[in-house]
Design a protein around this motif. Structure first.
Motif, PDB file in Angstrom:
ATOM      1  N   LYS A  92      -4.394   6.064  -9.033  1.00 17.95           N
ATOM      2  CA  LYS A  92      -3.966   5.201 -10.067  1.00 17.95           C
ATOM      3  C   LYS A  92      -3.219   5.482 -11.188  1.00 17.95           C
ATOM      4  O   LYS A  92      -2.332   4.636 -11.401  1.00 17.95           O
ATOM      5  CB  LYS A  92      -5.368   4.682 -10.728  1.00 17.95           C
ATOM      6  CG  LYS A  92      -5.545   3.532 -11.778  1.00 17.95           C
ATOM      7  CD  LYS A  92      -6.355   3.174 -12.524  1.00 17.95           C
ATOM      8  CE  LYS A  92      -6.483   2.065 -13.458  1.00 17.95           C
ATOM      9  NZ  LYS A  92      -5.497   1.932 -14.470  1.00 17.95           N
ATOM     10  N   GLU A  93      -3.211   6.651 -11.518  1.00 18.13           N
ATOM     11  CA  GLU A  93      -2.277   7.127 -12.637  1.00 18.13           C
ATOM     12  C   GLU A  93      -0.778   6.908 -12.453  1.00 18.13           C
ATOM     13  O   GLU A  93      -0.039   6.546 -12.684  1.00 18.13           O
ATOM     14  CB  GLU A  93      -2.662   8.512 -13.236  1.00 18.13           C
ATOM     15  CG  GLU A  93      -2.588   9.618 -12.140  1.00 18.13           C
ATOM     16  CD  GLU A  93      -3.557   9.708 -11.008  1.00 18.13           C
ATOM     17  OE1 GLU A  93      -3.508  10.398 -10.214  1.00 18.13           O
ATOM     18  OE2 GLU A  93      -4.642   9.083 -11.357  1.00 18.13           O
ATOM     19  N   LEU A  94      -0.357   7.075 -10.953  1.00 19.86           N
ATOM     20  CA  LEU A  94       0.848   7.042 -10.596  1.00 19.86           C
ATOM     21  C   LEU A  94       1.341   5.580 -10.421  1.00 19.86           C
ATOM     22  O   LEU A  94       2.292   4.952 -10.692  1.00 19.86           O
ATOM     23  CB  LEU A  94       1.272   7.745  -9.392  1.00 19.86           C
ATOM     24  CG  LEU A  94       1.202   9.349  -9.358  1.00 19.86           C
ATOM     25  CD1 LEU A  94       1.268   9.819  -8.142  1.00 19.86           C
ATOM     26  CD2 LEU A  94       2.129   9.873 -10.330  1.00 19.86           C
ATOM     27  N   LEU A  95       0.226   4.689  -9.904  1.00 17.57           N
ATOM     28  CA  LEU A  95       0.394   3.401  -9.802  1.00 17.57           C
ATOM     29  C   LEU A  95       0.887   2.653 -11.245  1.00 17.57           C
ATOM     30  O   LEU A  95       1.586   1.971 -11.406  1.00 17.57           O
ATOM     31  CB  LEU A  95      -0.781   2.495  -9.236  1.00 17.57           C
ATOM     32  CG  LEU A  95      -0.926   2.835  -7.685  1.00 17.57           C
ATOM     33  CD1 LEU A  95      -2.358   2.290  -7.455  1.00 17.57           C
ATOM     34  CD2 LEU A  95      -0.060   2.178  -7.001  1.00 17.57           C
ATOM     35  N   ASP A  96       0.037   3.044 -12.113  1.00 19.17           N
ATOM     36  CA  ASP A  96       0.211   2.495 -13.486  1.00 19.17           C
ATOM     37  C   ASP A  96       1.613   2.929 -13.987  1.00 19.17           C
ATOM     38  O   ASP A  96       2.168   2.072 -14.673  1.00 19.17           O
ATOM     39  CB  ASP A  96      -0.760   3.088 -14.519  1.00 19.17           C
ATOM     40  CG  ASP A  96      -2.316   2.766 -14.435  1.00 19.17           C
ATOM     41  OD1 ASP A  96      -2.307   1.564 -13.739  1.00 19.17           O
ATOM     42  OD2 ASP A  96      -3.084   3.537 -14.784  1.00 19.17           O
ATOM     43  N   LYS A  97       2.367   4.089 -13.611  1.00 21.93           N
ATOM     44  CA  LYS A  97       3.569   4.286 -13.950  1.00 21.93           C
ATOM     45  C   LYS A  97       4.737   3.476 -13.412  1.00 21.93           C
ATOM     46  O   LYS A  97       5.510   2.998 -14.029  1.00 21.93           O
ATOM     47  CB  LYS A  97       3.866   5.680 -13.579  1.00 21.93           C
ATOM     48  CG  LYS A  97       3.179   6.613 -14.806  1.00 21.93           C
ATOM     49  CD  LYS A  97       3.472   8.082 -14.326  1.00 21.93           C
ATOM     50  CE  LYS A  97       2.859   9.176 -15.200  1.00 21.93           C
ATOM     51  NZ  LYS A  97       2.965  10.658 -14.846  1.00 21.93           N
TER      52      LYS A  97
ATOM     53  N   THR B 143       0.760  -1.472  -0.026  1.00 22.61           N
ATOM     54  CA  THR B 143      -0.007  -0.003   0.106  1.00 22.61           C
ATOM     55  C   THR B 143       0.828   1.372   0.063  1.00 22.61           C
ATOM     56  O   THR B 143       2.029   1.138   0.589  1.00 22.61           O
ATOM     57  CB  THR B 143      -0.995   0.119   1.230  1.00 22.61           C
ATOM     58  OG1 THR B 143      -0.284  -0.168   2.359  1.00 22.61           O
ATOM     59  CG2 THR B 143      -1.757  -1.141   1.027  1.00 22.61           C
ATOM     60  N   GLY B 144       0.423   2.323  -0.379  1.00 23.02           N
ATOM     61  CA  GLY B 144       1.319   3.351  -0.756  1.00 23.02           C
ATOM     62  C   GLY B 144       2.291   3.458  -1.667  1.00 23.02           C
ATOM     63  O   GLY B 144       3.167   4.114  -1.569  1.00 23.02           O
ATOM     64  N   ALA B 145       2.065   2.491  -2.842  1.00 22.07           N
ATOM     65  CA  ALA B 145       2.997   2.149  -3.789  1.00 22.07           C
ATOM     66  C   ALA B 145       3.123   3.163  -4.895  1.00 22.07           C
ATOM     67  O   ALA B 145       4.232   2.864  -5.738  1.00 22.07           O
ATOM     68  CB  ALA B 145       2.966   0.743  -4.319  1.00 22.07           C
ATOM     69  N   SER B 146       2.426   4.237  -4.885  1.00 22.93           N
ATOM     70  CA  SER B 146       2.685   5.228  -5.719  1.00 22.93           C
ATOM     71  C   SER B 146       3.785   6.053  -5.647  1.00 22.93           C
ATOM     72  O   SER B 146       4.151   6.805  -6.758  1.00 22.93           O
ATOM     73  CB  SER B 146       1.436   6.048  -6.123  1.00 22.93           C
ATOM     74  OG  SER B 146       1.152   6.909  -4.850  1.00 22.93           O
TER      75      SER B 146
ATOM     76  N   GLY C 159       7.512   7.478  -2.842  1.00 22.00           N
ATOM     77  CA  GLY C 159       8.137   7.416  -1.695  1.00 22.00           C
ATOM     78  C   GLY C 159       8.505   6.122  -1.295  1.00 22.00           C
ATOM     79  O   GLY C 159       8.969   5.292  -2.171  1.00 22.00           O
ATOM     80  N   ILE C 160       8.604   5.709  -0.086  1.00 20.50           N
ATOM     81  CA  ILE C 160       8.915   4.569   0.440  1.00 20.50           C
ATOM     82  C   ILE C 160       8.272   3.193  -0.149  1.00 20.50           C
ATOM     83  O   ILE C 160       8.845   2.034  -0.664  1.00 20.50           O
ATOM     84  CB  ILE C 160       8.900   4.354   2.059  1.00 20.50           C
ATOM     85  CG1 ILE C 160      10.044   5.330   2.684  1.00 20.50           C
ATOM     86  CG2 ILE C 160       9.246   2.944   2.492  1.00 20.50           C
ATOM     87  CD1 ILE C 160       9.864   5.679   4.327  1.00 20.50           C
ATOM     88  N   GLY C 161       7.016   3.522  -0.395  1.00 18.99           N
ATOM     89  CA  GLY C 161       6.184   2.518  -1.057  1.00 18.99           C
ATOM     90  C   GLY C 161       6.473   1.939  -2.486  1.00 18.99           C
ATOM     91  O   GLY C 161       6.516   0.968  -2.889  1.00 18.99           O
ATOM     92  N   LYS C 162       6.821   3.133  -3.369  1.00 17.43           N
ATOM     93  CA  LYS C 162       7.415   3.025  -4.613  1.00 17.43           C
ATOM     94  C   LYS C 162       8.739   2.310  -4.534  1.00 17.43           C
ATOM     95  O   LYS C 162       8.964   1.371  -5.307  1.00 17.43           O
ATOM     96  CB  LYS C 162       7.345   4.265  -5.337  1.00 17.43           C
ATOM     97  CG  LYS C 162       7.718   4.205  -6.633  1.00 17.43           C
ATOM     98  CD  LYS C 162       7.933   5.900  -7.072  1.00 17.43           C
ATOM     99  CE  LYS C 162       8.485   5.878  -8.588  1.00 17.43           C
ATOM    100  NZ  LYS C 162       8.356   7.218  -9.091  1.00 17.43           N
ATOM    101  N   SER C 163       9.573   2.627  -3.629  1.00 16.30           N
ATOM    102  CA  SER C 163      10.805   1.903  -3.578  1.00 16.30           C
ATOM    103  C   SER C 163      10.639   0.534  -3.187  1.00 16.30           C
ATOM    104  O   SER C 163      11.635  -0.310  -3.752  1.00 16.30           O
ATOM    105  CB  SER C 163      11.730   2.654  -2.558  1.00 16.30           C
ATOM    106  OG  SER C 163      11.885   4.052  -2.970  1.00 16.30           O
TER     107      SER C 163
END
Length: 73
Positions: A40-45, A12-15, A17-21
């Motif tokens: 969603k648009e950031l998650l898609d990227k 969760t929070g994967a779009s 910061g830390i979640g993405k990393s």
């Protein structure tokens, strides 16, 4: 140490910061990643970047502050 491709982790929070990393790192370690956040648009990227690196990613938009959103996810 890498994991078999059958292993899945939901972030969760994967779009950003830390979640993405974490999403990139778990994918690099061989996990399938499920990506959630409100944007969603950031998650898609993030998912495209993971897939371009031969990883597997599933996008499930979700606001963890809303019970209905969690149930739908």
């Amino acid at each position: 140490m890498t994991k078999a491709k059958e292993e899945v982790i939901w972030i969760t929070g994967a779009s950003s910061g830390i979640g993405k990393s974490m999403a990139f790192e778990w994918s690099r370690l061989g996990y399938k990643v499920v990506l959630s956040s409100r944007r969603k648009e950031l998650l898609d990227k993030v998912a495209v970047t993971i897939r371009d690196s031969d990883g597997q990613a599933l996008v499930i938009p979700c606001d963890i502050m809303e019970e209905t959103s969690i149930e739908n996810a």
